[in-house]
Scaffold this active site. Structure first.
Site, PDB file in Angstrom:
ATOM      1  CB  CYS A   1      -0.895   0.004   1.236  1.00 18.22           C
ATOM      2  SG  CYS A   1      -1.921  -1.472   1.416  1.00 18.22           S
TER       3      CYS A   1
ATOM      4  CE  LYS B   1       8.216   0.660 -10.977  1.00 15.91           C
ATOM      5  NZ  LYS B   1       8.398   0.392 -12.405  1.00 15.91           N
TER       6      LYS B   1
END
Length: 603
Positions: free
Chosen positions: A14, A598
């Site tokens: 997150c 990512k």
């Protein structure tokens, strides 16, 4: 104990952002920072602001990048924000972060996994705490409330609660009086300062601070940050205040803007020449020192995860083929059996874009205890992997926003090539070759005829259910990366295999119309790859050849320059572009493919 593979459902992350300063639109500022972090998770978002002696929270399922304005948020000088990649609990408004305390006096957001969540929640339920969400994060909020019954100091309550959490976690809290408090264990946290405006920031990575702060400090594990007009740091174990050191922010090549490109991915592919030139001009001494250490080592390992794992394997290839070093490549999540074998005479080279990859860090932490020498090549300044390394080399690729890595992968394998040639005593020729490569890639990218051919090929591939990739020697890891990119971009099945292995099993899948991409260079393995091409063509495959020369068995020939020892990097560029054009044609989210993030900073 080292146990990669546990908590496998939580291989996600997150984003956290916080602001404290003189401006009264803290919520908007936090939202701007958070939008730069939404590649870290885009299931839901939330913002908590301190206003008029209370905390107000707005949070919703969906992407924060889809929200055009936050001007409606209450006036405030401090705010925290969170973008979520769902782990515990479904993607709903209620499960989004931050989570408010029962009395509304503070709100808390988290990046990580509370591995003892079930145990904590059971205890808190017995103590009559009420839960309204399905998340493990809410258990932290309720635990802080419980600690506040014993101490009226919020900072102390947070510290005590944080010490009871198991797993890799970072939390951030905003209080009704405007303080921001954060603690780190595993998941990344960076503190930033704008020395001219007296603004303070917290973030999950330094990139989001690029246009806001001029100095930063990467927060270590076991440390707690408190912002209340000043930036203070404490040890989470004993609560003692410690000195916080700030360094100037330097993000290397490129910017965090699209600069006129339709997508970040296309922009970042086009930055390859700049990135490669930077590698060619990097400090010679850093490579020479690492080369000496490698030659002294009893065994050498390279390690990475995802695309960086493929790059690590290519680095190992260059060490074996060019430098004649017995190098073995490892995948971070699947290195269990090696850990007990590590010893102080060995060396590990870690490859990572973020420098915070959780499963790689676990291997390195275990290796560190055995006094293994650690080297690294990462892109994020001040990252945990770089700071725990004996030899830390930086990619200097600049911000890479697209979830699909392109330019940093180019840099990683160029690093491996330069390192191997340095070990061999041929560093200068390697630097010259990389600069020539950069020039040829630049010309390739500037030629519209190349893009027309790649777009046409990508269009044809979008109608295929499967894409098989063949390669060998210096191009084997390249086709593996091509496979990764096609899967990420198109959501179609890709399969990369050594061309010599074709006849052992995959040839059973060859039938008329099957898509096969063959990548080859003018090296000693070219004819072997062409033999495999002939075998699939005989069975009706539709063949795309990426090579300097055409062949009668190619249905489509994508010509590339013959770059000799650096051909692998040249061959990678059309594969990246084909994946890009496939994603565009299919209408997929190019910069944020579904279900992936990512970098993976929690297990």
């Amino acid at each position: 104990t080292f146990s990669p593979g546990t908590s496998e459902i939580a291989r996600i992350m997150c984003g956290i952002f916080g602001y404290f300063g003189p401006k009264n639109n803290a919520g908007e500022i936090a939202a701007v920072g958070l939008k730069k972090l939404d590649y870290r998770g885009y299931d839901s978002w939330g913002i908590g602001v301190s206003t008029n002696g209370r905390v107000e929270v707005e949070k919703k399922a969906g992407k924060i990048s889809d929200v055009m304005s936050f001007k409606h948020l209450p006036s405030s000088r401090s705010a925290i924000a969170h973008t979520r990649w769902a782990t515990t609990g479904a993607v709903t408004d209620i499960n989004a972060h931050p989570h408010l305390s029962a009395d509304g006096s503070f709100a808390l957001a988290q990046n990580g996994i509370v591995e003892n969540y079930s145990e904590l929640k059971s205890k808190l339920l017995k103590l009559k705490h009420q839960f309204i969400s399905q998340t493990d994060t809410e258990a932290i909020t309720r635990l802080v409330e419980e600690k506040l019954k014993k101490t009226k100091d919020l900072s102390e309550a947070i510290r005590l609660a944080f010490n009871e959490l198991e797993g890799r976690n970072t939390i951030v809290v905003i209080s009704a009086d405007g303080r921001i408090i954060a603690a780190r264990n595993g998941s990344p946290l960076v503190a930033g300062v704008n020395s001219k405006t007296s603004e303070f920031f917290l973030s999950s990575d330094a990139l989001s601070l690029s246009q806001m702060a001029d100095k930063m400090s990467v927060v270590d594990n076991g440390r707690m940050i408190e912002i209340d007009g000043k930036l203070k740091m404490y040890n989470t174990k004993n609560g003692k205040e410690e000195e916080i050191k700030l360094t100037k922010i330097d993000f290397g090549n490129g910017s965090s803007d699209k600069n006129g490109y339709d997508h970040y991915m296309l922009k970042e592919i086009n930055e390859a020449p700049l990135v490669l030139t930077t590698i060619a001009n990097q400090d010679k001494q850093n490579y020479e020192k690492l080369a000496v250490a490698i030659k002294r080592a009893e065994n050498v390992y390279t390690i990475g995860s995802g695309g960086a794992g493929v790059a690590a394997a290519q680095v190992a290839f260059y060490l074996r083929d060019t430098a004649k070093i017995k190098a073995v490549s490892l995948i971070g999540a699947d290195a269990t059996e090696y850990v007990e074998l590590f010893n102080k005479n060995e060396l590990i080279i870690a490859i990572s874009q973020s420098g915070e990859t959780a499963d790689v860090l676990e291997v390195l932490e275990a290796a560190k205890k055995k006094k293994v020498t650690i080297a690294s090549f990462v892109n994020m300044p001040g990252s945990m992997i770089s700071r725990m390394s004996d030899y830390s080399l930086m990619s200097q690729s600049g911000p890479e926003i697209c979830v699909m890595s392109t330019k940093t992968f180019d840099a990683q394998i160029a690093f491996g090539y330069l390192l191997a040639k340095t070990i061999r005593g041929e560093a200068e020729s390697a630097r010259k070759n990389i600069k020539l490569l950069a020039g040829r890639i630049g010309k390739y990218l500037d030629d519209n005829n190349n893009h027309r051919l790649l777009k046409k090929t990508a269009l044809q591939l979008t109608s295929k259910h499967d894409v098989f990739l063949l390669g060998k020697y210096q191009n084997f890891q390249i086709i593996r990366e091509g496979m990764v990119k096609i899967i990420e971009a198109s959501y179609k099945h890709g399969h990369a295999l050594p061309s010599g292995d074709l006849k052992h099993y995959v040839i059973t899948l060859m039938e008329p119309g099957t898509a096969v991409m063959a990548v080859m260079s003018n090296d000693k393995t070219k004819n072997e790859v062409l033999n495999a091409v002939a075998e699939v063509k005989l069975r009706g495959a539709w063949v795309v050849g990426i090579s300097p020369d055409n062949n009668k068995n190619f249905d489509v020939h994508i010509p590339v320059s013959d770059c000799g020892e650096t051909s692998a990097v040249m061959n990678l560029i059309p594969l990246q572009l084909i994946a890009y054009y496939m994603a565009v044609k299919l209408g997929n989210n190019v910069d944020k493919p579904r279900n992936i993030a990512k970098s993976v900073t929690v297990k």
